[in-house]
Every structure is written in C-alpha cells, then in structure tokens.
Design a protein around this motif. Structure first.
Motif, PDB file in Angstrom:
ATOM      1  N   PHE A  10     -35.978 123.350  32.203  1.00  0.00           N
ATOM      2  CA  PHE A  10     -36.969 122.601  31.015  1.00  0.00           C
ATOM      3  C   PHE A  10     -36.901 121.011  31.178  1.00  0.00           C
ATOM      4  O   PHE A  10     -35.955 120.718  31.525  1.00  0.00           O
ATOM      5  N   HIS A  52     -39.760 124.865  22.521  1.00  0.00           N
ATOM      6  CA  HIS A  52     -39.563 126.058  21.930  1.00  0.00           C
ATOM      7  C   HIS A  52     -40.993 126.680  21.303  1.00  0.00           C
ATOM      8  O   HIS A  52     -41.021 127.929  20.773  1.00  0.00           O
ATOM      9  N   ASN A  81     -44.628 128.350  20.621  1.00  0.00           N
ATOM     10  CA  ASN A  81     -45.412 129.298  21.490  1.00  0.00           C
ATOM     11  C   ASN A  81     -46.272 128.863  22.256  1.00  0.00           C
ATOM     12  O   ASN A  81     -47.008 128.036  21.775  1.00  0.00           O
ATOM     13  N   VAL A 118     -50.506 135.379  26.682  1.00  0.00           N
ATOM     14  CA  VAL A 118     -51.430 134.801  25.766  1.00  0.00           C
ATOM     15  C   VAL A 118     -52.806 134.878  26.293  1.00  0.00           C
ATOM     16  O   VAL A 118     -53.085 134.849  27.363  1.00  0.00           O
ATOM     17  N   LYS A 152     -48.005 125.930  12.948  1.00  0.00           N
ATOM     18  CA  LYS A 152     -47.806 127.228  12.831  1.00  0.00           C
ATOM     19  C   LYS A 152     -47.077 127.901  13.813  1.00  0.00           C
ATOM     20  O   LYS A 152     -46.792 129.003  14.143  1.00  0.00           O
ATOM     21  N   GLY A 153     -46.289 126.939  14.742  1.00  0.00           N
ATOM     22  CA  GLY A 153     -45.496 127.479  15.627  1.00  0.00           C
ATOM     23  C   GLY A 153     -46.027 127.491  16.990  1.00  0.00           C
ATOM     24  O   GLY A 153     -45.374 128.069  17.982  1.00  0.00           O
ATOM     25  N   TRP A 154     -47.237 127.210  17.184  1.00  0.00           N
ATOM     26  CA  TRP A 154     -48.107 127.247  18.363  1.00  0.00           C
ATOM     27  C   TRP A 154     -48.432 125.940  18.985  1.00  0.00           C
ATOM     28  O   TRP A 154     -48.609 124.915  18.224  1.00  0.00           O
ATOM     29  N   ARG A 161     -35.661 132.405  25.792  1.00  0.00           N
ATOM     30  CA  ARG A 161     -34.869 131.120  25.379  1.00  0.00           C
ATOM     31  C   ARG A 161     -34.968 131.023  23.723  1.00  0.00           C
ATOM     32  O   ARG A 161     -35.853 131.274  23.221  1.00  0.00           O
ATOM     33  N   LEU A 205     -33.290 128.883  20.380  1.00  0.00           N
ATOM     34  CA  LEU A 205     -32.732 127.421  20.076  1.00  0.00           C
ATOM     35  C   LEU A 205     -31.284 127.409  19.243  1.00  0.00           C
ATOM     36  O   LEU A 205     -31.185 128.180  18.138  1.00  0.00           O
ATOM     37  N   VAL A 218     -37.312 129.724  14.638  1.00  0.00           N
ATOM     38  CA  VAL A 218     -37.713 129.673  16.145  1.00  0.00           C
ATOM     39  C   VAL A 218     -37.685 131.107  16.574  1.00  0.00           C
ATOM     40  O   VAL A 218     -38.733 131.605  17.369  1.00  0.00           O
ATOM     41  N   GLN A 277     -40.533 132.963  15.122  1.00  0.00           N
ATOM     42  CA  GLN A 277     -41.877 132.596  15.683  1.00  0.00           C
ATOM     43  C   GLN A 277     -41.805 132.988  17.232  1.00  0.00           C
ATOM     44  O   GLN A 277     -43.214 133.519  17.376  1.00  0.00           O
ATOM     45  N   ARG A 278     -40.931 132.965  17.935  1.00  0.00           N
ATOM     46  CA  ARG A 278     -41.139 133.272  19.524  1.00  0.00           C
ATOM     47  C   ARG A 278     -41.292 135.045  19.389  1.00  0.00           C
ATOM     48  O   ARG A 278     -41.930 135.264  20.193  1.00  0.00           O
ATOM     49  N   ALA A 317     -43.108 136.813  17.707  1.00  0.00           N
ATOM     50  CA  ALA A 317     -44.262 136.942  17.158  1.00  0.00           C
ATOM     51  C   ALA A 317     -45.373 136.386  18.192  1.00  0.00           C
ATOM     52  O   ALA A 317     -46.715 136.637  17.924  1.00  0.00           O
ATOM     53  N   MET A 318     -44.972 135.939  19.016  1.00  0.00           N
ATOM     54  CA  MET A 318     -45.680 135.545  20.297  1.00  0.00           C
ATOM     55  C   MET A 318     -46.951 136.298  20.582  1.00  0.00           C
ATOM     56  O   MET A 318     -48.237 136.165  21.017  1.00  0.00           O
TER      57      MET A 318
END
Lengths: 483, 305
Positions: free
Chosen positions: A257, A264, A266, A294, A367-369, B226, B228, B252, B255-256, B258-259
């Motif tokens: 990465f 991190h 989404n 996705v 919103k995390g995306w 991954r 955090l 995190v 959130q991940r 829920a992707m």
C-alpha cells in the motif's frame, strides 16, 4: 544449439520475406470487447500462421532462441509451421516449455524472443508469440494422450509448493524425467497468479485448465487447499510424507500500500484483492457467483501503477461498467513496465492515461467511502536504481480527481509464511528466498526455490525459466545424490 | 472435499460441525481459523476453529446463520461434504501464564473464545469467563466453558437466563470490586469488543480482541482483511486475528465490514426466495429441536442459582 542445418522448406526467397508485412492478430473490436470478459485476441488461423511463419529469415544464430528464458527452439518450430506440421511444432515447443498456450498469450515477447529479431530492424519482428499461441491451441484440439512420452519411474518424490508458472513448469519437466510429482496449492483452484491475477479477457481460465489437465495426464498430482507453512511444513514434507526434494514457488505475496491517508476507505483496493475477486472468485458474475464486488456502473475508477497488473485491473473495471477509467502513473509512458500490446489494447478501449501523476491522499465522502484522490504532478529527474528516470513532485501542483474506486497496483512484498516456518532457509533483506541463479538451490539441502518468491514480482516467463532451471538441478540432485 | 462427520445445532441458527481434516487437525492452535467454500460458485469465508482432535483427524467449527453462505452451510448435515476447507490460518493466540484472565464471549464468539480459554487454563491461568447471549436459547457451550473456567458468569440481554444485562456489566463489576485482572480476551460482535476496549483502556488492563473482517485468500495475498491498528494497516489473516483492543480502530472495521451490505442483502433475499419456492425440509425441525434442548439443559438450572 540444437538447430540442425537442413535445407529450408520455405518457398519464398529471403529478400521477398523482408517485404512481407507482419500478420495482424485478429481481435474483437475495442468497443465491443470493453463490454465483457471474453478474450480480446482471437488467434491466427492456419493460413495466417503459415503466412507469418514464412517471414522467418532462419538466422544462423537465432537470438529468438537465446533470448528466451526457457530456450524455446523458435526457429525450429516456426519452420515446422511453414511445413504445415503443427503437431510436430507443438512437440518442439514442449521440449522446452510446458505451458505454450499460456506464454503465447501473456509473455512480453518484445523483451525476449522478438527483441533481437532481424526482421525488426527492417520493420516488424516475427509474431513469435502469436505463432506459439496458434500451435498450442492447435495441439489442444488435436491432442492424443497416448502421444505423451516420459522416462521410466525413478521412484523419487518431489513436492512442488505453489501451482503458478514456476511450479507448473518444474512439475512438467520433472514428471517427464520419471519422478513422482505432487503440487500443493493454497487456493481452491490450480494456476496461482495465472488464475487469480490475469483476467479472462487476456488468459481464459479454460486455457489454464487445459494446460493443467495435460499435466495431469502426464501424471502430475495436484492438491488444493494446502498452505505449506501452515497446513504442513517443509520439514514435514521430507520427514513425514517422504519427499526427496521440494521446490518452492509461492509467488510474490503481500500487496503493498502507499501509506497515504484514506487507504482504509471503502472503495480502495489492492490490485491483488480486486483481481482475485474478479478472476478467482468470479465477482463479475455476481449474483450467479456469491462473491460480491462494488457496483462499478456509472462510476469513475482509477488504478495506480503502470505494470501489466495495473492494466489488467483498469480494463476489468471498464468491463464492469466504469464510466471513466484512469491509469495514474507517476512516471511517463516510456517507463511503463506493461506489455506494449496491453497498453495499445487499453487505449483502444478508452482507458485514459494520466501519467506523471501520483496520489498523495484518498478523499472521503464523509460516510466512509472514497470520493476522490488528491494527486501531485511529477516531472522526470535523474535515473534511479531501476535505470528509469526518477519522478520528482512539482511543488504546488495538487489537483483532485473524483473517484469511487481506486486500485493500488504498485507492487508486492515477500509473503513470509514458508520462510518463517522453515528453519535454515536463508532469505535476503527484503524477505525473499535466496537461491542460486543457475540451480535455484536454497540454503537447505533438497530445497529449491524460484519465481517471484526469489526475485520479487516479475513475469510469467521469468518464473517459468526459474522452474525449468530448478527441475534440471532437482533431477541431477535426485539422480546423483550430490548437493 | 471435506466430509462432515457430525453436525448438530447448539442453538437456533448456530450449528457445530465436526469435519474430517487430518492435516489441519494436527497443526491447529487456539485462535486460528479456516477458510471455507461450500460449492463451486460460493464465496470464501473465514471461520474460527473451535476444537481439533489430531488423533481422530477432525476439527470442529461453529457457524451462525447470518448471510447466504452461513445459511447454506448450516443446511448441511452429517455425511455431507464441504468443498474447500483450508487452514489453520492466522497467528495462534498468545498462550502463557498471565495470572488472572477474563475471557469474554459474546454470542457465537463464545465458540471462538473457548479454545483459547482452554489453553490459557492449561497454562496455569485463573480463568474468569463471561458468556453473553441475546436470550437463553442462544447461550452456547456453557458446559465446555464451565469446564475450563474457575468462574463462569452468564448474561442474557433479555434476562431469560442467568443475569439480565451485557457481558460488560459483569466486567465492570469485576473491576469495581477490585479483582486483579492481568488480561482480558474479548471475542464477539464488534460493539461488544469496542465496549470492552473502552472499559479496560482507562484501567490499563491489557485487552485482546479477535477480529473477523472480510477475507478472501487468508494467506496475506489480497490485503482485503486489512484493519487499522495503531494508525497502521495490518492484515488480520497474517498479522492477526488477535490484536491489542486499545489500538484497534473499530469504526474503520465496522465501515469496511459494511462494504458489500447491499450485495449481501441481495444474495440473502434471493436465497430466501429460492427457499420459499423449494423448502429445505431438514432445517426447521432440527433447529426447533436445538431450541428445545437448550431449555432443558442440566446446567441451566445450576447457573441460575
């Protein structure tokens, strides 16, 4: 050199051959192929293959043979095509290359067999990769299992760890020598990077299965779902399962990465995950297959990197319905490590190349995306250790690219599972296994290694070359008992 | 193909499988997991190994029906086969003599906490176990946990069994009562693990959690898992699954995880519709039987006292 001095069967004089144009590979039209995952290149017909083969100048010192990492007798097999002896041509390739249908599709010929082709100096090199592919596909259609010849059983057992290009090559060569060969694969399907890494539109799964089935019919055994180092160790392979030698070809391993903010989020993927979902897990066939992806339709996608993996990823995103599909590469196009044909195909399909650009941050939609990437423009400076000119950031050149998905294809680092569970196996400071460049011998008696786990990420054909050298050395070790 | 030698519901929707996997059984250590794929079109999911028997060549896993894959898995029974089972994966849990260890299992997390609790007990630790579930029916492995614990506490969200409340209520009591705690191991739903981490952080009690992010290969190759931790990306499959709870960014993780919620919902809906069209006869009666068993378990009475 095994090339025999025989009278040419080529009906066209040399001076005429030079004037003949290279036969184009028939391919699907770009705008149609960008909609689905079926193979881009359609392959030569016998007529096209013969037309192309006739162009060969039959050099006295063929660089196509010496420049091939596995030493395929190119000149000889091309002459057999000229004579219409396609099965004999296939057998000629198989003397040195057990995966011709695969290398005919994914090998960077411009860096190897076609690099020094005399025809290139006059125009375009001979289409060696295309010819190899034609012969391999022809063989597949006309193959008879009875034609397989191998040495009588030696009673020796070899374990191959990993079923990627190096492992398959070593397995194919060793089984021909009469050794009993068992291949362990960590995933549920045989083929390693050929299966999880290279997309269907470049290397159909069917082709890999055919090549693997061919090896099965030669007597190679395959066992999936075994993570060597976890499920069983190298020591246990020797002590408890009675193997006489082990070849480690576990491949490149952990994705790198960038270590920039927002990784991190989404929608940010490693190329390995992105391609594994699509290729191994068939996420592009969701919901017929359960693995989700996705939804790309109408979204903007960028892949960071300039290698074949980057191009495979972005062309996959396009096929999944991406609205805009970018390559973000920090050097210029001249430094891109990708195959020339892939770059050409990608451009035809509408991939946008943003070169001399590097992301410094991934932006969130709150919103995390992922919402975008903040990039810096670069310029080329002095050459670095790789011999390519180093990208230098241009101060104050930040700009934002709106994105829903970003894929990092910036390389991999060594997977430590085998090394950390095998006492006495020496590694270099980057964690890759140390192996002799000629014999692929490691610091452990009876243990050989090759491919990306030794060199770091490279190409299919280089891994195959290592598998081939290892097989030769393993055979010698098993025959003589000398380490 | 991996044969299921025995399958039984422990509670409604929670099933234990004993699977023939000699190589994995021989190597498994507490805290490790397997990755399972049920059929050709299936996804790969990680599941913690509950127990293993190297002599018999078997491992056991405990599965809660949540999405399509776990529902399909729990529709399998004794004699059926699972297409792929690969492992043991992940770093084993740290087993040494810490002193007093509080082992907390929330819901099906109890099955994952059990092997580590047993190994910690074996290593000479005093084990205080706190097992929590939504209701009486969902309390699992009570007998097994009791056998490896010096003290076993049980909570149910609705008070239908043992003490009403959450596992964190019990932990708070222990802390307030001044019980010296050297280590807390918490395995369960993310909100529970986060609550435990928040509670022990100020008390400076070392706390480990076992994370269960989305995973594909389980060998470090894809990087999808991954998490955090201390501001750095770590791979749960090779760096974990156990991590220092005070360093984990739980937001995190939530959130991940829920992707793919929309896709997962679609898979589940289509699976349900398929079931309605062609009901699986064996599922319901077996589940009903499990819930009847749970109500009449011998330990149930004892623990209420």
């Amino acid at each position: 050199m095994t090339t025999e001095k025989t009278k040419s069967k080529n009906p066209v004089p040399n001076r005429e051959r030079i004037k003949m144009p290279r036969q184009h590979m028939p391919e699907q039209p770009p705008l149609i192929r960008a909609q689905h995952f079926t193979e881009v290149n359609l392959g030569y017909s016998a007529e096209l293959a013969r037309q192309e083969a006739i162009r060969c100048l039959e050099c006295a010192k063929p660089t196509c043979v010496t420049d091939c990492p596995v030493g395929v007798k190119v000149k000889d097999f091309v002459q057999l095509i000229v004579e219409g002896k396609y099965m004999e041509a296939a057998a000629k390739i198989r003397e040195d290359n057990v995966l011709p249908a695969i290398t005919g599709r994914v090998c960077p010929q411009e860096d190897h067999c076609e690099a020094g082709c005399l025809l290139k100096k006059k125009g375009e090199s001979l289409g060696i990769g295309y010819l190899e592919r034609f012969v391999a596909d022809y063989e597949q259609q006309h193959f008879d299992v009875k034609s397989i010849v191998k040495a009588p059983p030696t009673g020796k057992k070899v374990a191959i760890v990993g079923s990627g290009p190096s492992g398959l090559t070593a397995a194919g060569d060793l089984v021909q020598k009469g050794h009993s060969v068992h291949v362990f694969e960590a995933l549920h399907e045989v083929g390693g990077v050929l299966v999880y890494g290279i997309p269907e539109f470049r290397l159909p799964k069917k082709i890999i299965r055919q090549q693997v089935d061919y090896m099965r019919s030669m007597g190679v055994e395959f066992e999936t779902d075994v993570v060597v180092g976890r499920t069983i160790t190298i020591d246990e392979l020797f002590e408890e399962e009675g193997y006489d030698a082990v070849f480690i070809g576990t491949g490149a391993g952990l994705p790198q990465f960038m270590g920039i903010p927002g990784e991190h989020l989404n929608g940010v993927y490693s190329a390995n995950e992105f391609l594994t979902r699509i290729n191994l897990m068939h996420a592009y066939e969701f919901p017929s297959y359960d693995e989700p992806m996705v939804d790309f339709r109408g979204k903007d996608v960028a892949v960071i990197g300039g290698g074949n993996t980057a191009l495979d990823a972005i062309r996959s995103a396009l096929r999944l319905g991406a609205r805009k599909a970018y390559i973000l590469y920090r050097r210029s196009e001249a430094e891109m490590p990708a195959r020339i044909e892939e770059v050409k195909h990608a451009k035809e399909e509408g991939i946008e190349f943003q070169v001399l650009a590097a992301p410094i941050e991934f932006l969130s939609d709150g919103k995390g995306w992922l919402a975008g990437a903040r990039c810096l423009k670069m310029q080329l400076g002095e050459p670095d250790a790789s011999g390519r000119r180093r990208p230098v950031p241009i101060e104050g050149s930040e700009y934002d690219v709106p994105l829903s998905v970003a894929v990092m294809a910036i390389g991999t680092s060594a997977n430590p599972i085998v090394q950390s569970t095998t006492p006495g196996l020496n590694t270099n400071k980057r964690g890759y296994i140390e192996a002799d460049a000629t014999t692929q011998k490691t610091s452990r008696k009876g243990v050989f290694a090759g491919g990306d786990i030794v060199t770091g990420a490279a190409t299919v054909i280089l891994a195959m070359g290592a598998g081939r050298r290892a097989a030769k050395a393993i055979d010698e070790y098993l025959t003589t008992g000398q380490w | 193909m991996f044969k299921i030698l025995h399958a039984e519901f422990l509670a409604p929707g929670i099933k234990r499988f004993v699977i023939e996997a000699p190589r994995i059984a021989r190597k498994q250590k507490p805290g490790q997991f397997v990755i399972v794929r049920i059929y050709e079109e299936g996804e790969r999911i990680p599941l913690t190994i509950e127990n293993s028997d190297p002599q018999q060549g078997t491992i056991s896993i405990v599965v809660q029906s949540i999405g399509k894959t776990t529902h399909l898995l729990n529709a399998l029974g004794t004699g059926d086969h699972i297409m792929d089972v690969v492992g043991p994966l992940g770093k084993p849990s740290e087993i040494e003599k810490f002193g007093t260890v509080v082992v907390m299992g929330g819901g099906v997390g109890t099955a994952m906490a059990y092997p580590t609790a047993a190994a910690l007990k074996q290593a000479g630790n005093r084990i205080i176990s706190i097992v929590g579930a939504r209701n009486q029916e969902l309390v699992i492995l009570e007998r097994e946990m009791r056998a490896v614990s010096d003290v076993l506490m049980i909570t149910t969200d609705d008070g239908s069994y043992a003490d009403k409340g959450f596992v964190t209520d019990k932990l708070r009591q222990l802390i307030q009562n001044g019980v010296p705690i050297d280590l807390v191991l918490a395995i369960g739903p993310i909100p529970m693990m986060k609550a435990v981490a928040d509670m022990t952080r100020g008390e400076h009690i070392r706390t480990l959690v076992s994370l269960n992010p989305i995973m594909i290969d389980g060998t470090g190759m894809c990087g999808g898992c991954r998490v955090l931790v201390d501001g750095k990306s770590q791979f749960a499959c090779v760096d974990g699954p156990d991590f220092d709870a005070h360093q984990v960014d739980f937001a995190v993780l939530v959130q991940r995880n829920a992707m793919y919620r929309e896709a997962e919902k679609r898979s589940m809906d289509e699976y349900r519709q398929g079931l309605e069209a062609k009901p699986l006869e064996t599922r319901e009666p077996e589940a009903a039987q499990a819930s009847a068993d749970a109500a009449t378990r011998p330990c149930a009475q004892e623990a209420k006292l």
